[in-house]
Design an enzyme around this catalytic site. Structure first.
Site, PDB file in Angstrom:
ATOM      1  N   SER A  56      32.558  41.015  42.890  1.00  0.00           N
ATOM      2  CA  SER A  56      33.392  39.703  43.165  1.00  0.00           C
ATOM      3  C   SER A  56      34.893  40.234  41.710  1.00  0.00           C
ATOM      4  CB  SER A  56      32.865  38.280  42.539  1.00  0.00           C
ATOM      5  OG  SER A  56      32.667  38.927  41.398  1.00  0.00           O
TER       6      SER A  56
ATOM      7  N   SER B 153      28.641  42.326  40.692  1.00  0.00           N
ATOM      8  CA  SER B 153      30.009  41.903  41.131  1.00  0.00           C
ATOM      9  C   SER B 153      30.111  42.825  39.842  1.00  0.00           C
ATOM     10  CB  SER B 153      30.492  40.505  40.490  1.00  0.00           C
ATOM     11  OG  SER B 153      30.363  39.025  41.806  1.00  0.00           O
TER      12      SER B 153
ATOM     13  N   LYS C 247      39.924  38.815  34.935  1.00  0.00           N
ATOM     14  CA  LYS C 247      39.185  37.985  36.088  1.00  0.00           C
ATOM     15  C   LYS C 247      39.705  37.047  36.210  1.00  0.00           C
ATOM     16  CE  LYS C 247      34.731  38.303  38.916  1.00  0.00           C
ATOM     17  NZ  LYS C 247      33.103  38.887  38.879  1.00  0.00           N
TER      18      LYS C 247
END
Length: 469
Positions: free
Chosen positions: A156, A180, A81
């Site tokens: 996220s 997330s 990420k």
């Protein structure tokens, strides 16, 4: 009505329909080479790129490979990420306000992640600083849901979720500061475990928070991939303050007391498909011999507002100290509407109420822990409804409207971040529109084992929906 557009890359190449566990076995037994697997993943990533816009940085020509071939997931292709430093790749935290240079070294957590043996092919997209619950941006194209590209894939860790669901890679890095991992897992039909606070090495940002709400993990298509990943991390480092997790390999025989929570921490209304998925999961658990009983939300009614104030503090820190803590290139004039609104709310007076909010959040964590005095597991939705259409949670929505929409959607997950308890999202249903619906199980601090055992049992009894079917 036209059929929803699905995007996936499943085909009869060497990746096939294999999960990470199987690919690692095939590489270990030399039935496949790591190079073959890597090349197939790159081809799939390129195939889905025009439809998903899920890559923040492509490292196909210079991937970050593990330093040794001894990891349990050696040779498995993956992504990290865009808020975690990986040597040779920039870290822009999902923000158009940052233009970072490639990192000179791996971050603290990245070193543990790489110890599993996986090959990092690049960075996955995320919304700015992880504040939003949809992977949408100030000006760039959104990352849509591969099950239906008119809808959000959550956030996220949305880029990771989109690419795993679409079959480009079997497993990808995710982290969770308010849902997330679990929110995009629910939206994309994946397994998403948020571990206990401190289960693994904290990333750089988590170490400085007044309340550490961030934990690291992955999104996967199978329970065994999640289980093996977390077992592999313990070979690098294990927190001696927590019971060892080890490798969880299947369901347990013990019968559990399950508390079912249907009311949210933000007074959000749970939609009909999500209620149906929750009730079906409760019925499945009862059929396995577990006891399920409803319980009220165990926290103060102000929890949602308090968490929002904490979010404002984090936005203030990102905007005002980001040049020191993230990257010198940060340009506050290019922050998106959500970050800027949260930050302005904090500086215009929200800071005065923040100390009391932090105190109440700590009390909420203690109150949530008491649920496990009489129950083994909590069952609840992940979010209040199915993945919304793209644009509904765009950072370009007027700030007050966007915050109201977020509070009505992200209505269950922040409680486990504040308490530090583990929680897992499981893909238990599909809506009439063909969108996955996740259901959340959480357990007492340090008890990921129970969650994985239950997940195995539910996966066996009711196999997850498949995007290619």
């Amino acid at each position: 009505m036209t059929a929803p557009t699905r995007v996936h890359a499943f085909t009869d190449d060497v990746l096939g329909d294999h999960d990470a566990v199987e690919l690692a076995r095939l590489v270990r037994t030399k039935e496949l080479s790591a190079a073959e697997v890597e090349a197939a993943a790159v081809a799939r990533l390129r195939q889905v790129a025009p439809g998903l816009h899920a890559m923040a940085y492509e490292a196909y020509d210079s991937p970050r490979r593990a330093d040794a071939d001894t990891g349990l997931l050696h040779g498995v292709p993956t992504l990290v990420k865009d808020n975690t430093d990986v040597r040779g790749m920039p870290t822009n935290h999902g923000s158009e306000a940052i233009r970072a240079l490639p990192a000179k070294r791996d971050g603290r957590y990245a070193a543990q992640f790489l110890s599993t043996g996986m090959t990092v092919l690049g960075k996955s997209r995320m919304p700015e600083f992880g504040f939003n619950a949809s992977t949408e941006f100030r000006s760039g194209p959104p990352t849509p849901n591969p099950w239906n590209t008119e809808h959000s894939v959550g956030a996220s860790s949305g880029g990771s979720a989109a690419l795993v669901a679409a079959g480009a890679v079997p497993i990808a890095h995710a982290n969770d500061g308010g849902g997330s991992i679990r929110i995009p897992a629910a939206a994309a039909g994946l397994v998403g475990l948020k571990p206990s606070r401190g289960r693994h090495i904290d990333g750089e940002s988590a170490r400085t928070l007044p309340i550490n709400i961030i934990t690291e993990g992955v999104v996967t298509r199978t329970v065994r991939d999640t289980a093996l990943f977390h077992a592999a991390l313990e070979r690098h480092w294990r927190n001696p303050a927590l019971p060892p997790l080890g490798l969880v390999e299947g369901p347990a025989r013990r019968r559990l007391r399950v508390a079912m929570i249907t009311e949210s921490v933000t007074d959000a209304v749970v939609d009909t498909p999500t209620k149906a998925a929750l009730e079906r999961t409760a019925t499945l658990l009862e059929s396995q011999g577990h006891t399920v009983e409803p319980v009220p939300v165990p926290v103060d009614a102000r929890f949602g507002d308090d968490f929002l104030r904490y979010w404002g503090l984090l936005a203030f820190l990102a905007g005002n100290l980001g040049r020191l803590t993230m990257d010198q290139s940060l340009d506050t004039d290019r922050l998106d509407g959500l970050t800027d609104g949260l930050r302005r709310g904090f500086t215009s007076g929200g800071w005065r109420r923040t100390p009391a909010a932090l105190l109440r959040l700590r009390r909420a964590a203690a109150a949530y822990a008491t649920v496990f005095d009489h129950h083994d597991v909590v069952l609840c939705p992940v979010v209040a409804g199915v993945a919304p259409p793209l644009g509904h949670l765009s950072p370009n929505v007027p700030f007050d409207d966007l915050v109201d929409r977020l509070l009505r959607h992200v209505a269950f997950t922040p409680l486990q971040n504040v308490s530090g308890a583990p929680a897992i999202s499981l893909p238990m249903a599909l809506s009439d529109e063909g969108l996955p619906i996740g259901v959340q199980l959480s357990a007492a601090y340090g008890d990921e084992r129970t969650l994985l055992e239950l997940a195995y049992a539910l996966e066996e009894q009711s196999p997850w929906p498949r995007i290619q079917q």
